[in-house]
Design a protein around this motif. Structure first.
Motif, PDB file in Angstrom:
ATOM      1  N   GLU A 141     -39.095  -1.012  -4.648  1.00 38.18           N
ATOM      2  CA  GLU A 141     -38.668  -1.571  -3.517  1.00 38.18           C
ATOM      3  C   GLU A 141     -38.986  -0.983  -2.257  1.00 38.18           C
ATOM      4  O   GLU A 141     -38.882  -1.175  -1.163  1.00 38.18           O
ATOM      5  N   TRP A 142     -40.238   0.061  -2.410  1.00 36.43           N
ATOM      6  CA  TRP A 142     -40.654   0.694  -1.193  1.00 36.43           C
ATOM      7  C   TRP A 142     -41.606   0.131  -0.453  1.00 36.43           C
ATOM      8  O   TRP A 142     -41.821   0.252   0.856  1.00 36.43           O
ATOM      9  N   LEU A 143     -42.410  -0.667  -1.075  1.00 38.04           N
ATOM     10  CA  LEU A 143     -43.536  -1.474  -0.371  1.00 38.04           C
ATOM     11  C   LEU A 143     -43.448  -3.061  -0.401  1.00 38.04           C
ATOM     12  O   LEU A 143     -44.332  -3.811  -0.908  1.00 38.04           O
ATOM     13  N   ARG A 144     -42.255  -3.664   0.073  1.00 36.86           N
ATOM     14  CA  ARG A 144     -41.863  -4.755   0.075  1.00 36.86           C
ATOM     15  C   ARG A 144     -41.885  -5.240   1.864  1.00 36.86           C
ATOM     16  O   ARG A 144     -41.388  -4.381   2.354  1.00 36.86           O
ATOM     17  N   VAL A 145     -42.055  -6.415   1.935  1.00 37.30           N
ATOM     18  CA  VAL A 145     -41.928  -6.882   3.313  1.00 37.30           C
ATOM     19  C   VAL A 145     -40.551  -6.824   3.639  1.00 37.30           C
ATOM     20  O   VAL A 145     -39.530  -7.433   3.256  1.00 37.30           O
ATOM     21  N   GLU A 146     -40.326  -6.090   5.032  1.00 40.70           N
ATOM     22  CA  GLU A 146     -39.036  -6.050   5.540  1.00 40.70           C
ATOM     23  C   GLU A 146     -39.188  -6.799   7.203  1.00 40.70           C
ATOM     24  O   GLU A 146     -37.966  -7.044   7.547  1.00 40.70           O
ATOM     25  N   ARG A 147     -40.257  -6.533   7.770  1.00 38.84           N
ATOM     26  CA  ARG A 147     -40.465  -6.851   9.225  1.00 38.84           C
ATOM     27  C   ARG A 147     -41.824  -7.698   9.211  1.00 38.84           C
ATOM     28  O   ARG A 147     -42.838  -7.566   8.633  1.00 38.84           O
ATOM     29  N   VAL A 148     -41.755  -8.638  10.390  1.00 40.19           N
ATOM     30  CA  VAL A 148     -42.802  -9.384  10.752  1.00 40.19           C
ATOM     31  C   VAL A 148     -42.835  -9.237  12.161  1.00 40.19           C
ATOM     32  O   VAL A 148     -42.111  -9.579  12.952  1.00 40.19           O
ATOM     33  N   SER A 149     -44.070  -8.312  12.546  1.00 37.40           N
ATOM     34  CA  SER A 149     -44.304  -8.182  14.089  1.00 37.40           C
ATOM     35  C   SER A 149     -45.122  -9.387  14.677  1.00 37.40           C
ATOM     36  O   SER A 149     -46.193  -9.893  14.102  1.00 37.40           O
TER      37      SER A 149
END
Length: 265
Positions: A56-64
């Motif tokens: 769960e550490w390297l999953r997409v959480e934000r889109v800038s």
């Protein structure tokens, strides 16, 4: 003469057998080392794969989003449709770029970058209108490559209108058949890009009658016969000098930059 004693023969046998034994031990030691290193590499690969795809550490959480002018960041995010929650390593950046170009033609360039450890960065560059085409109550924006990329209800400020006034019953019709409307639009774009800055601010209309008959209508009623889009830099210099020399003239002809003309007052 007495032969070697039993002790001497034993020493010689021991000496002859030691090197092969040492070599076998060395081979076994190397084999154990290879097995250990292989096992470590397998464990490291499995751990890396789990970290990249399963954790769960390297999953997409934000889109800038950066670089927008007319578009909003929300419009870009919606069109990009980045799979939030997916492993960052598995995100198809090429597919995101293709979606943005297809859904938002206003975007000229886009760079989709993985922003480790949990983000996707969308850097866009929007097209800039250099001409506009009025169609009904709407305005179609045209960029410096002749691409008609957006239809808006309000004309962009400071952008000249493009008028294609090709007569299909004259020699101009032959120009249209030979070059096609898209080529004539690109010629108008070339002209718009070559207009001197001081004149560009006052240019209201770029009028195209044929490939080599393009003119400008200025804000104060003056007109400029430009000709084709060729030799744009020379025509710009000539027009600047001509306007300084004849400030009261209403008509300027730089279609042949080496033989300019002006008239009216």
């Amino acid at each position: 003469m007495a032969g070697p004693t039993t002790a001497e023969r034993g020493e010689r046998q021991q000496e002859s057998s030691d090197p092969p034994l040492a070599r076998r031990r060395l081979r076994l030691s190397r084999l154990r080392m290879i097995i250990i290193l292989t096992a470590l590499l397998v464990l490291l690969g499995a751990g890396s794969a789990w970290l990249l795809y399963g954790s769960e550490w390297l999953r997409v959480e934000r889109v800038s989003v950066a670089g927008t002018r007319v578009l909003t960041p929300e419009q870009v995010r919606d069109a990009a449709d980045v799979p939030v929650g997916a492993p960052l390593i598995s995100v198809d950046t090429g597919a995101i770029e293709a979606r943005l170009r297809r859904k938002l033609p206003r975007i000229d360039e886009v760079d989709v970058v993985r922003s480790w450890p949990r983000g996707i960065s969308l850097k866009v560059m929007e097209r800039t209108p250099v001409l506009m085409v009025q169609k009904g109550g709407k305005f179609i924006e045209v960029d410096d490559e002749g691409v008609r990329f957006a239809t808006v209800s309000t004309p962009p400020k400071g952008v000249p209108a493009l008028e294609l006034t090709v007569s299909r019953s004259s020699s101009a019709a032959a120009s249209l058949r030979r070059f096609g409307e898209d080529r004539l639009v690109r010629e108008a774009v070339r002209v718009a890009g070559a207009i001197p800055a001081a004149v560009s601010h006052d240019t209201l209309v770029v009028k195209v009658r044929s490939y080599d008959d393009i003119s400008l209508e200025l804000r104060d009623g003056r007109t400029v016969a430009w000709g084709s889009g060729e030799k744009g830099a020379a025509k710009a210099r000539t027009l600047t000098a001509l306007m300084k020399a004849s400030p009261r003239a209403r008509y300027f002809d730089v279609s042949v930059p080496t033989a300019p003309a002006s008239s009216g007052s």
